[in-house]
Design an enzyme around this catalytic site. Structure first.
Site, short mmCIF file in Angstrom:
data_model
loop_
_atom_site.label_atom_id
_atom_site.label_comp_id
_atom_site.label_asym_id
_atom_site.label_seq_id
_atom_site.Cartn_x
_atom_site.Cartn_y
_atom_site.Cartn_z
N SER A 8 13.90 85.93 -15.83
CA SER A 8 13.44 87.30 -16.10
C SER A 8 11.93 87.32 -16.07
O SER A 8 11.28 86.57 -16.80
CB SER A 8 13.94 87.76 -17.46
OG SER A 8 13.18 88.87 -17.87
N HIS A 31 15.25 88.33 -12.03
CA HIS A 31 15.79 89.36 -12.92
C HIS A 31 14.66 90.30 -13.33
O HIS A 31 13.64 89.86 -13.88
CB HIS A 31 16.42 88.68 -14.13
CG HIS A 31 17.09 89.61 -15.09
ND1 HIS A 31 18.38 90.05 -14.92
CD2 HIS A 31 16.65 90.17 -16.24
CE1 HIS A 31 18.71 90.84 -15.93
NE2 HIS A 31 17.68 90.93 -16.76
N ASP A 33 13.59 93.58 -15.47
CA ASP A 33 13.99 94.43 -16.59
C ASP A 33 13.25 95.77 -16.53
O ASP A 33 12.04 95.82 -16.76
CB ASP A 33 13.69 93.73 -17.91
CG ASP A 33 14.61 92.54 -18.13
OD1 ASP A 33 15.83 92.75 -18.12
OD2 ASP A 33 14.11 91.41 -18.32
N MET A 35 12.68 99.24 -18.25
CA MET A 35 12.85 99.86 -19.58
C MET A 35 12.07 101.17 -19.62
O MET A 35 10.94 101.23 -19.13
CB MET A 35 12.34 98.94 -20.68
CG MET A 35 12.96 97.55 -20.67
SD MET A 35 12.40 96.62 -22.11
CE MET A 35 13.08 95.00 -21.74
N HIS A 64 17.92 95.12 -13.87
CA HIS A 64 18.64 95.44 -15.10
C HIS A 64 18.03 96.72 -15.66
O HIS A 64 16.92 96.69 -16.21
CB HIS A 64 18.49 94.25 -16.06
CG HIS A 64 19.10 94.45 -17.40
ND1 HIS A 64 18.81 93.62 -18.47
CD2 HIS A 64 19.98 95.36 -17.87
CE1 HIS A 64 19.49 94.03 -19.54
NE2 HIS A 64 20.20 95.09 -19.20
N MET A 66 17.54 99.31 -18.23
CA MET A 66 17.69 99.69 -19.64
C MET A 66 17.06 101.05 -19.80
O MET A 66 15.99 101.22 -20.41
CB MET A 66 17.04 98.62 -20.53
CG MET A 66 17.89 97.36 -20.64
SD MET A 66 16.94 95.95 -21.23
CE MET A 66 16.21 95.44 -19.69
N MET A 135 24.96 91.31 -22.93
CA MET A 135 23.69 91.06 -23.63
C MET A 135 23.96 90.13 -24.81
O MET A 135 24.86 90.37 -25.61
CB MET A 135 23.09 92.36 -24.15
CG MET A 135 22.57 93.32 -23.08
SD MET A 135 21.29 92.64 -22.01
CE MET A 135 20.01 92.15 -23.18
N ASP A 173 22.39 87.50 -20.90
CA ASP A 173 20.96 87.82 -20.93
C ASP A 173 20.50 87.93 -22.38
O ASP A 173 20.98 88.77 -23.13
CB ASP A 173 20.78 89.17 -20.19
CG ASP A 173 19.33 89.59 -20.07
OD1 ASP A 173 18.44 88.82 -20.45
OD2 ASP A 173 19.11 90.72 -19.57
C1 DX5 Z 1 15.86 91.83 -22.88
C2 DX5 Z 1 15.90 91.61 -21.38
C3 DX5 Z 1 15.95 90.19 -21.01
C4 DX5 Z 1 14.78 89.37 -21.47
C5 DX5 Z 1 15.29 88.00 -21.78
O1 DX5 Z 1 16.21 93.12 -23.19
O2 DX5 Z 1 17.03 92.24 -20.82
O3 DX5 Z 1 16.16 90.03 -19.61
O4 DX5 Z 1 13.76 89.24 -20.55
O5 DX5 Z 1 14.26 87.26 -22.33
P1 DX5 Z 1 14.56 85.91 -23.12
O6 DX5 Z 1 15.20 84.97 -22.17
O7 DX5 Z 1 13.22 85.49 -23.57
O8 DX5 Z 1 15.48 86.27 -24.26
ZN ZN Z 2 17.52 91.75 -18.70
#
Ligand code: DX5
Ligand code: ZN
Length: 220
Positions: A8, A31, A33, A35, A64, A66, A135, A173
């Site tokens: 990620s 990956h 993210d 948000m 991903h 969110m 998750m 994740d």
């Molecule tokens: C959190 C994200 C993850 C995050 C994971 O909401 O969806 O992808 O980057 O980070 P680590 O591996 O540090 O938990």
């Molecule tokens: Zn993620």
């Protein structure tokens, strides 16, 4: 497909994303993210950056989302160059329609569940998906502690997939590291997102390989 590792970029240096992608050249996916500060209390990046990163990175992008209203936004991420697009079931109004639109545009469709969301209500729509993302932390931030409470859900999800004879990947994740990856692989996960574990390592590519070998050993 076997074990796949998806670093990620949430914990990478956002000013140097192309270099940070190159630092994990051994990874199967990158990956990303997304948000929106509504579905989760954090704000990261959106379509323009995904579009640029898709051109700059060697690895396929695993986006991903969110965000609220993924029904509206998810297909655009395929157009921006994502090879896999994941929406959260908690935010989605029409998950079957959204999954079909993602697939119709040529990407893999995945549905994400927060730690407390059960998989059982979605048994009948698993065939509409290419991957389930479970998750293992509450979404929103990297560097959180892995929630062991999710491990039985990984196992139940794998059982449901087998029961229906489907070929779905299970991605996990949140808090995935050398300490936690083996129990998840044993439970049936096969795609592993790791943010802080990979990007805080001295050699991110070596950590990708270390995680891959731990997961591979755990299922052999
Ligand atoms: C959190 C994200 C993850 C995050 C994971 O909401 O969806 O992808 O980057 O980070 P680590 O591996 O540090 O938990
Ligand atoms: Zn993620």
């Amino acid at each position: 497909m076997g074990i796949q590792i998806a670093p990620s970029i949430l914990t990478a240096d956002f000013a140097r994303l192309a270099d940070e992608a190159a630092a994990v050249s051994n990874a199967d996916w990158l990956h990303v993210d997304v948000m929106d500060n509504h579905f989760v209390p954090n704000l990261t990046l959106g379509l323009p950056i995904v579009e640029s990163l898709a051109k700059a990175a060697e690895q396929p992008l695993d986006c991903h989302l969110m965000i609220e209203d993924p029904d509206r936004w998810a297909p655009g991420y395929v157009e921006a160059g994502a090879s896999s697009v994941t929406f959260h079931v908690e935010a989605c109004r029409a998950p079957i329609r959204t999954a079909r639109e993602i697939r119709a545009k040529g990407a893999r469709a995945a549905m994400a569940l927060k730690p407390a969301t059960p998989i059982e209500p979605y048994e009948d729509m698993l065939s509409e998906l290419d991957m389930i993302l479970l998750m293992t932390v509450e979404p929103g931030f990297g560097g959180q502690k892995f929630l062991d409470v999710v491990v039985p859900k990984i196992r139940r999800t794998r059982d449901l997939i087998s029961k229906h004879g489907l070929d779905l990947w299970i991605e996990i994740d949140g808090g995935i590291s050398a300490e936690t990856i083996e129990r998840c692989a044993e439970a049936g996960a096969d795609v592993f997102v790791a943010g802080s574990a990979v990007y805080s390592a001295d050699n991110p590519n070596a950590m990708v390989e270390h995680l891959r070998s731990l997961a591979t050993e755990a299922i052999s």
